[in-house]
Design a protein around this motif. Structure first.
Motif, short mmCIF file in Angstrom:
data_model
loop_
_atom_site.label_atom_id
_atom_site.label_comp_id
_atom_site.label_asym_id
_atom_site.label_seq_id
_atom_site.Cartn_x
_atom_site.Cartn_y
_atom_site.Cartn_z
N SER A 1 0.81 -1.22 0.00
CA SER A 1 0.00 0.00 0.00
C SER A 1 0.84 1.26 0.00
N ALA A 2 2.07 1.19 0.51
CA ALA A 2 2.91 2.40 0.58
C ALA A 2 3.16 2.98 -0.80
N CYS A 3 3.39 2.12 -1.77
CA CYS A 3 3.64 2.61 -3.13
C CYS A 3 2.38 2.68 -3.98
N HIS A 4 1.50 1.71 -3.80
CA HIS A 4 0.38 1.56 -4.74
C HIS A 4 -0.92 2.22 -4.29
N THR A 5 -0.89 2.97 -3.19
CA THR A 5 -2.09 3.68 -2.75
C THR A 5 -1.75 5.15 -2.50
N ALA A 6 -2.33 6.03 -3.27
CA ALA A 6 -2.13 7.47 -3.06
C ALA A 6 -2.99 7.93 -1.89
N PRO A 7 -2.58 8.99 -1.20
CA PRO A 7 -3.39 9.50 -0.08
C PRO A 7 -4.83 9.79 -0.50
N GLY A 8 -5.78 9.24 0.24
CA GLY A 8 -7.19 9.47 -0.04
C GLY A 8 -7.77 8.62 -1.15
N LYS B 1 -8.54 4.89 -3.32
CA LYS B 1 -8.94 3.53 -3.00
C LYS B 1 -7.70 2.64 -2.90
N PRO B 2 -7.74 1.62 -2.03
CA PRO B 2 -6.56 0.77 -1.82
C PRO B 2 -6.01 0.18 -3.11
N LEU B 3 -4.71 0.34 -3.29
CA LEU B 3 -3.94 -0.30 -4.36
C LEU B 3 -4.33 0.16 -5.76
N VAL C 1 -9.52 -7.81 -3.77
CA VAL C 1 -9.57 -6.36 -3.57
C VAL C 1 -10.61 -5.75 -4.52
N ASP C 2 -11.29 -4.73 -4.05
CA ASP C 2 -12.29 -4.07 -4.91
C ASP C 2 -11.63 -3.51 -6.17
N PRO C 3 -12.13 -3.88 -7.34
CA PRO C 3 -11.57 -3.31 -8.58
C PRO C 3 -11.86 -1.81 -8.67
#
Length: 389
Positions: A61-68, A70-72, A148-150
């Motif tokens: 999640s550190a790389c693949h999720t931007a702040p705010g 959706k996950p990944l 994970v939710d698409p």
């Protein structure tokens, strides 16, 4: 000779029996299928749970999720010496994520750096570390990612300038810098040590930040975990070296740092604070202790205490200039013994012993979680302080 009515009755009877047989077979097949599905369900659930934990170990999640976001669904740009790369959407969305990938595609991406349709990846996605993961762990991670939710979120990862944007060049990079292969336990070491080594070298990819880089951006394997610069931050030496690493930390202090972001030596900041929040703080106690055991055993750097740097050294002069630069009024007030922080924040002005803060970090002589942008001036200043201290 049987009458027409008798023939019709016989045919009707045979048809009913046929229907009963078909129904019975269908019911049996359905029951068997349902039974197999129920038998497999616990195994699939276990795979997904284990896969979610692999995502924690890998700090996905550190790389693949931007702040705010959706996950990944895609991260913030990564600044590399060669240009900018944006971590892609790895949700199972078919249009913009990895929904069209197969498990074999995913395994190849982590093991060899070659993804769906033969697309070559850049090592900003740390496949040189992920290649050490076991097939089982990669399979579990894949099972989790499928749940994970698409999210529809188009991401153009390759923002590199020419000629670095030519992905085919990674074939040559791999030949020079990449060795594939699963982690092999050291039979002479304990199970705990091997578990720690596996996490650090594999899914945890600690060397991606904490190892210096070659001119081509590969890890300096001969100086593994001895400190490196990344995106304007300096990730310090985390070997067992007592002078410039974390060898002076106890295993419990390493565990406390990885679990809480602080101990009696330092406070995590920048990317390391993010890694602790999203990854190491969520690891099992056994895994964090294993990491501590492994790190304490590693070597790197001088084996003798460094000598003070002469005042005539250019770094000392730069450090002096950094220290003697005029400071903001708030800092000047603190130097005069006046409270510089308003309200409740003044509590932080008090000595750690008065606050009862046993984990407050000491400043000199200790490696930090990360040094911020403008790292060179800061590190020179610390070098001067330590030399004269």
């Amino acid at each position: 000779m049987p009458s027409a009515s008798n023939i019709s009755a016989t045919r009707a009877s045979l048809w009913c029996r046929h229907e009963q047989i078909v129904f019975s077979l269908t019911l049996a097949a359905t029951t068997l299928s349902a039974g197999l599905a129920l038998a497999q369900a616990p195994d699939q659930a276990d795979e997904i749970i284990r896969g979610r934990y692999q995502a924690i170990l890998g700090d996905c999640s550190a790389c693949h999720t931007a702040p705010g976001a959706k996950p990944l669904s895609g991260g913030l740009p990564l600044e590399t010496p060669f240009g900018q790369i944006i971590p892609p959407n790895i949700t199972p969305d078919k249009a913009t994520g990895i929904g069209n990938w197969t498990e074999a595609d995913f395994r190849s991406a982590l093991k060899t750096g070659v993804g769906h349709d033969g697309k070559r990846l850049y090592p900003a996605m740390p496949y040189p570390a992920y290649t050490r993961m076991t097939d089982r762990d990669i399979g579990n991670l894949w099972s989790y990612l499928r749940t994970v939710d698409p999210v529809f979120n188009p991401v153009e990862s390759n923002q590199l300038p020419f000629p670095f944007n030519i992905r085919l060049s990674m074939m040559g990079w791999n030949m020079l810098n990449f060795t594939s292969g699963e982690f092999r336990p050291d039979p002479s070491k304990s199970a705990e040590w091997n578990r720690g080594a596996y996490i650090v070298q594999g899914p945890g990819h600690c060397g991606t930040c904490h190892s210096p880089k070659t001119a081509l951006g590969a890890d300096e394997t001969s100086e593994a975990l001895q400190g490196g610069s990344l995106q304007g931050w300096y990730a310090p030496n985390i070997t067992g070296n007592s002078y410039i690493g974390i060898g002076s930390w106890s295993e419990d202090e390493i565990v406390r740092y990885l679990k809480t972001g602080t101990n009696g030596h330092t406070i995590a900041s920048g990317p390391m604070a993010e890694a602790i929040q999203a990854s190491t703080s969520l690891m099992t106690d056994e895994d964090v202790h294993a990491i501590a055991t492994y790190l304490k055993s590693t070597e790197g750097g001088p084996t003798q205490k460094p000598q003070p740097i002469p005042a005539s050294d250019a770094r000392m002069k730069l450090g002096r200039r950094s220290i003697t630069t005029p400071v903001p009024p708030a800092m000047a007030a603190t130097a005069r013994g006046e409270p510089a922080l308003p309200g409740p924040c003044r509590q932080l002005d008090r000595p750690a012993a008065e606050r009862g803060d046993a984990d407050a970090p000491r400043v000199a002589g200790q490696p930090g979680g990360a040094y911020a942008a403008g790292e060179n001036d800061t590190r020179h200043a610390f070098a001067r302080l330590e030399a004269v201290g």
